[in-house]
Scaffold this motif. Structure first.
Motif, PDB file in Angstrom:
ATOM      1  N   UNK A  71      24.928  17.398  26.751  1.00 45.37           N
ATOM      2  CA  UNK A  71      25.393  16.017  26.658  1.00 45.37           C
ATOM      3  C   UNK A  71      26.338  15.837  25.471  1.00 45.37           C
ATOM      4  N   UNK A  72      25.951  16.394  24.331  1.00 44.87           N
ATOM      5  CA  UNK A  72      26.780  16.260  23.138  1.00 44.87           C
ATOM      6  C   UNK A  72      28.063  17.069  23.288  1.00 44.87           C
ATOM      7  N   UNK A  73      27.973  18.234  23.926  1.00 44.70           N
ATOM      8  CA  UNK A  73      29.174  19.029  24.181  1.00 44.70           C
ATOM      9  C   UNK A  73      30.133  18.265  25.091  1.00 44.70           C
ATOM     10  N   UNK A  74      29.602  17.601  26.109  1.00 48.36           N
ATOM     11  CA  UNK A  74      30.437  16.823  27.022  1.00 48.36           C
ATOM     12  C   UNK A  74      31.130  15.679  26.297  1.00 48.36           C
ATOM     13  N   UNK A  75      30.511  15.195  25.226  1.00 43.60           N
ATOM     14  CA  UNK A  75      31.099  14.118  24.430  1.00 43.60           C
ATOM     15  C   UNK A  75      32.122  14.635  23.428  1.00 43.60           C
ATOM     16  N   UNK A  76      32.341  15.957  23.401  1.00 42.35           N
ATOM     17  CA  UNK A  76      33.324  16.538  22.496  1.00 42.35           C
ATOM     18  C   UNK A  76      32.818  16.776  21.093  1.00 42.35           C
TER      19      UNK A  76
END
Length: 324
Positions: A71-76
């Protein structure tokens, strides 16, 4: 117990710090970058009905569970994660490269409160029901957020996944990257939905088998896999249950007699081992899905309430196409 300085942090002598600050002020004018970074703070967010306030964008994150890091990776903001822990079904999917190299620990058991504190995080992203609670960490002023899909009243929707990504984008100051990713993920989900609009609904059951093969659990209507089923044109055979997943007996499964069974693997399970676990139960031999070999097997991580579920629905779509 004293908290060590975060990795990469150095103590600066007061005199040097004052001189450096004076030089920077004289040379660079107003601290525009600092003003920009502070925009929107303090920020209060709601996490499973609990308000959490941040004075600044977090820089060091510990994730708990298999969904938080993607999730955090998807948020950049993958670069903010210092430790990934308790990933009982580690499966970052298409975000694996961004998360590679980050410390992973305690894969099979909950990370201890002291271990979290030692890593010096300024936020922990976890799931509701984890052994380390918000109250535990509040004692040492470490805020805890819970992924929406794991709140007790979660609906298992893709909208919740996208809302989490948007939230983390705002929190970490990476909204541009987060919103771009959300747009792409929504488009991919819509494409799968469009391909399955005209199909006659089939009755399906999503099952997970315990590692020893002794227990079978089915996913109800508040699970992410149930949302995936609806988009794929499937009727969840256990959609009358408000519980995300619960143990069932074989009599109940026989009574529901789904057209298709979706088996979710975890740990060291393989597609063949979970199929065999069902076939070895003689009372299930007359189930249509087993008799006609209409079983789809995917890793559990493809159906968790995180962005990897988008990749998961694409995989399920391809597998389902061969059975229709």
């Amino acid at each position: 117990m004293s908290n060590p300085l975060p990795r990469g942090t150095h103590r600066v002598l007061p005199g040097v710090a004052l001189l450096t600050a004076a030089l920077l002020t004289a040379c660079s004018g107003p601290p525009q970058a600092a003003t920009s970074a502070a925009a929107g703070f303090p920020m209060t967010v709601s996490s499973c009905g609990r308000d959490v306030t941040f004075d600044h964008a977090p820089q060091r994150v510990v994730t708990v569970g298999s969904v938080a890091a993607p999730l955090i990776a998807a948020a950049g903001a993958a670069d903010r994660i210092v430790t990934r822990t308790f990933e009982s079904a580690p499966f970052p999917g298409e975000y694996a490269d961004e998360l590679a190299g980050i410390e992973t620990t305690s894969r099979t058991g909950e990370i201890a409160r002291e271990e979290i504190i030692d890593r010096g995080p300024d936020v922990v992203v976890s799931f509701e029901g984890a052994a380390v609670t918000a109250d535990d960490l509040a004692q040492v002023n470490i805020p805890l957020l819970v992924s929406r899909g794991y709140c007790r009243d979660a609906a298992g929707s893709f909208d919740d996944i996208f809302a989490d990504i948007e939230l983390y984008g705002r929190l970490f100051g990476t909204s541009a990257a987060a919103n771009t990713e959300i747009t792409s993920l929504r488009q991919r989900v819509d494409e799968v939905a469009g391909r399955n609009k005209a199909h006659t609904p089939l009755r399906a059951a999503a099952l997970i088998i315990s590692r020893d093969g002794a227990k079978i659990s089915a996913y109800g209507r508040t699970s992410t896999v149930s949302s995936q089923m609806r988009i794929l044109g499937l009727d969840n055979a256990f959609g009358d249950s408000d519980i995300r997943y619960s143990e069932i007996n074989t009599e109940t499964l026989i009574d529901r007699d789904p057209d298709i069974i979706v088996l979710l693997t975890q740990g060291e399970q393989t597609p063949e081992s979970v199929r065999q676990a069902l076939r070895e139960r003689p009372e299930l031999a007359r189930l249509r899905a087993i008799r006609d070999n209409r079983m789809i097997v995917v890793p559990f991580g493809y159906t968790g309430p995180g962005p990897v579920a988008v990749e998961g629905i694409e995989v399920l779509d391809r597998e389902l196409g061969a059975l229709r």
